[in-house]
Scaffold this active site. Structure first.
Site, PDB file in Angstrom:
ATOM      1  N   GLY A  62       7.096 -28.371  74.958  1.00  6.51           N
ATOM      2  CA  GLY A  62       7.700 -27.077  74.647  1.00  6.51           C
ATOM      3  C   GLY A  62       9.124 -27.002  75.192  1.00  6.51           C
ATOM      4  O   GLY A  62       9.543 -27.821  76.014  1.00  6.51           O
ATOM      5  N   CYS A  63       9.869 -26.007  74.713  1.00  8.55           N
ATOM      6  CA  CYS A  63      11.285 -25.913  75.084  1.00  8.55           C
ATOM      7  C   CYS A  63      11.463 -25.501  76.544  1.00  8.55           C
ATOM      8  O   CYS A  63      12.160 -26.187  77.305  1.00  8.55           O
ATOM      9  CB  CYS A  63      12.007 -24.959  74.145  1.00  8.55           C
ATOM     10  SG  CYS A  63      11.143 -23.402  73.854  1.00  8.55           S
ATOM     11  N   PHE A  64      10.816 -24.408  76.984  1.00  5.77           N
ATOM     12  CA  PHE A  64      10.879 -24.040  78.403  1.00  5.77           C
ATOM     13  C   PHE A  64      10.322 -25.183  79.255  1.00  5.77           C
ATOM     14  O   PHE A  64      10.850 -25.499  80.324  1.00  5.77           O
ATOM     15  CB  PHE A  64      10.005 -22.805  78.682  1.00  5.77           C
ATOM     16  CG  PHE A  64      10.693 -21.487  78.460  1.00  5.77           C
ATOM     17  CD1 PHE A  64      11.862 -21.170  79.123  1.00  5.77           C
ATOM     18  CD2 PHE A  64      10.132 -20.539  77.620  1.00  5.77           C
ATOM     19  CE1 PHE A  64      12.474 -19.938  78.944  1.00  5.77           C
ATOM     20  CE2 PHE A  64      10.735 -19.309  77.432  1.00  5.77           C
ATOM     21  CZ  PHE A  64      11.907 -19.004  78.089  1.00  5.77           C
ATOM     22  N   ALA A  65       9.225 -25.781  78.768  1.00  8.41           N
ATOM     23  CA  ALA A  65       8.570 -26.851  79.535  1.00  8.41           C
ATOM     24  C   ALA A  65       9.499 -28.038  79.725  1.00  8.41           C
ATOM     25  O   ALA A  65       9.474 -28.708  80.761  1.00  8.41           O
ATOM     26  CB  ALA A  65       7.283 -27.286  78.840  1.00  8.41           C
ATOM     27  N   THR A  66      10.340 -28.314  78.733  1.00  7.41           N
ATOM     28  CA  THR A  66      11.279 -29.433  78.853  1.00  7.41           C
ATOM     29  C   THR A  66      12.310 -29.151  79.942  1.00  7.41           C
ATOM     30  O   THR A  66      12.538 -29.989  80.829  1.00  7.41           O
ATOM     31  CB  THR A  66      11.975 -29.695  77.500  1.00  7.41           C
ATOM     32  OG1 THR A  66      10.971 -30.060  76.549  1.00  7.41           O
ATOM     33  CG2 THR A  66      13.005 -30.809  77.595  1.00  7.41           C
TER      34      THR A  66
END
Ligand SMILES: NC(=O)c1ccc[n+]([C@@H]2O[C@H](COP(=O)([O-])OP(=O)(O)OC[C@H]3O[C@@H](n4cnc5c(N)ncnc54)[C@H](OP(=O)(O)O)[C@@H]3O)[C@@H](O)[C@H]2O)c1
Length: 341
Positions: free
Chosen positions: A148-152
């Site tokens: 995911g984007c936040f996770a990245t």
């Protein structure tokens, strides 16, 4: 290579198309959309008019995947699980899923954040595609779950300090632009409520914490390792700015230099001498990091910026594909971002 992009009319699908259309080894592309089938791709993604005059296909995901080397899925959460069985049966060489369905291998962790998995027997087919960390480990993967984007942004911050002695769980304060919410208008993404505004959401339990915790506990070799993600909507379209706060169990002299060593040789991660800004990465596959250390070496603040649709979605997915196939990791991804934007 022959490639299919399923869900290609959405924001992530559009970014995926923009990138695969410029990849040197991709020679045939099918882009599917249920709602836009038969319409020109450039109608949904105007900038694509320079790259293609093709139209969206009405093919089902399985039809689109047949005979393809790689299939990218850019569907709403839960849709990939529904179609994955028939997709695998249609026999593409590789499946890269950009949704959250196959990111978490621990069934209990997945259930905590997303509920019971509808296709648990298929999860093991997918490797977690955090490309800048996993690098050559992805070689040979035939199923990739793109993070995911936040996770990245959170994990690139965490990975840089994963071997340091911590006195408390890291806390990551992150702000995303409105494209993170997808193309369907919602009350929280409508321009008057989003522009000139900022607000927190999913407090004390954003879903991306699930995949973050699975990786973080592995890197720390500690099943109980914790990290907290605090997500916010910001008044811009693209990008994520994350700031992580750390307390160390013993003094650490130069956290910035330490992070730079951890990412040495990784082509898309740069560690700067000053805090990065969103506009330095928008439109690019770069992640920029910077750490400020307190005078006594007991605390640090680590900043990370990425483009949510490139490094946080399509760019990372393509980088993971390159790595899995043994291609140049940078193929199709070297275009710089736009500044100012
Ligand atoms: N936005 C981001 O920054 C970001 C970053 C990383 C990951 N992601 C993940 O990527 C996925 C897509 O996100 P998005 O922001 O692009 O959402 P989006 O703009 O809402 O696009 C999703 C697309 O999926 C298509 N779709 C849904 N179900 C389908 C099905 N069964 N068969 C074929 N097409 C289907 C829809 O198009 P049609 O109705 O036309 O088929 C829609 O255009 C989500 O899972 C999201 O969590 C998003």
């Amino acid at each position: 290579m022959k490639v299919a992009v399923v869900g290609a009319a959405g924001y992530v699908g559009g970014e995926m198309l923009r990138l695969v259309l410029q990849h040197p080894d991709v020679h045939e592309i099918v882009a599917t959309s249920r709602s836009q089938a038969g319409k020109s791709i450039a109608e949904s993604h105007p900038a694509m008019a320079l790259l293609t005059d093709a139209r969206f296909s009405a093919d089902s995901p399985a039809e689109a995947a047949r005979g393809k080397d790689v299939v990218f899925l850019a569907l709403e959460h839960g849709e990939s699980s529904k179609i994955m069985g028939s997709l695998i049966d249609s026999g593409p060489g590789m499946i890269v899923d950009l949704a959250a369905d196959f990111r978490i291998h621990d069934g209990r962790l997945h259930e905590k954040f997303y509920g019971a998995h509808p296709a648990p027997s298929l999860v093991h087919r997918f490797q977690y595609g955090l490309a800048d960390v996993r690098g050559a480990e992805l070689r040979g993967a035939v199923g990739i779950a793109a993070p995911g984007c936040f996770a990245t942004a959170a994990q690139l911050s965490l990975y840089g300090v994963a071997d340091l002695p911590l006195a408390a769980a890291p806390a990551i304060f992150a702000v995303t632009g409105s494209s993170g919410a997808g193309q369907s208008p919602k009350p929280t993404t409508h321009h008057p409520t989003r522009a000139h505004n900022m607000f927190a959401y999913s407090a004390m339990g954003h879903r991306h914490e699930g995949e973050i915790l699975e990786q973080w506990s592995g890197w720390r070799n500690d099943a109980a390792a914790h990290a907290r993600l605090m997500c916010h909507s910001g008044p811009f379209v693209r990008g994520i700015h994350a700031t992580m706060y750390l307390q160390f169990a013993e003094p650490v002299r130069d956290v910035n230099a330490h992070i730079a060593k951890r990412f040495a040789g990784r082509p898309f991660v740069r560690v700067l001498d000053a805090p990065p800004q969103l506009t330095q990465v928008v439109g690019s596959n770069f992640a920029l990091l910077h750490a400020a250390t307190s005078d006594d070496g007991r605390e640090a603040q680590v900043m990370c910026v990425i483009d949510n649709l490139v490094k946080g979605a399509g760019g990372q997915a393509l980088q993971a594909m390159n790595l899995a196939l043994g291609l140049d990791e940078r193929a199709g991804l070297t275009a710089p971002g736009v500044f100012p934007c």
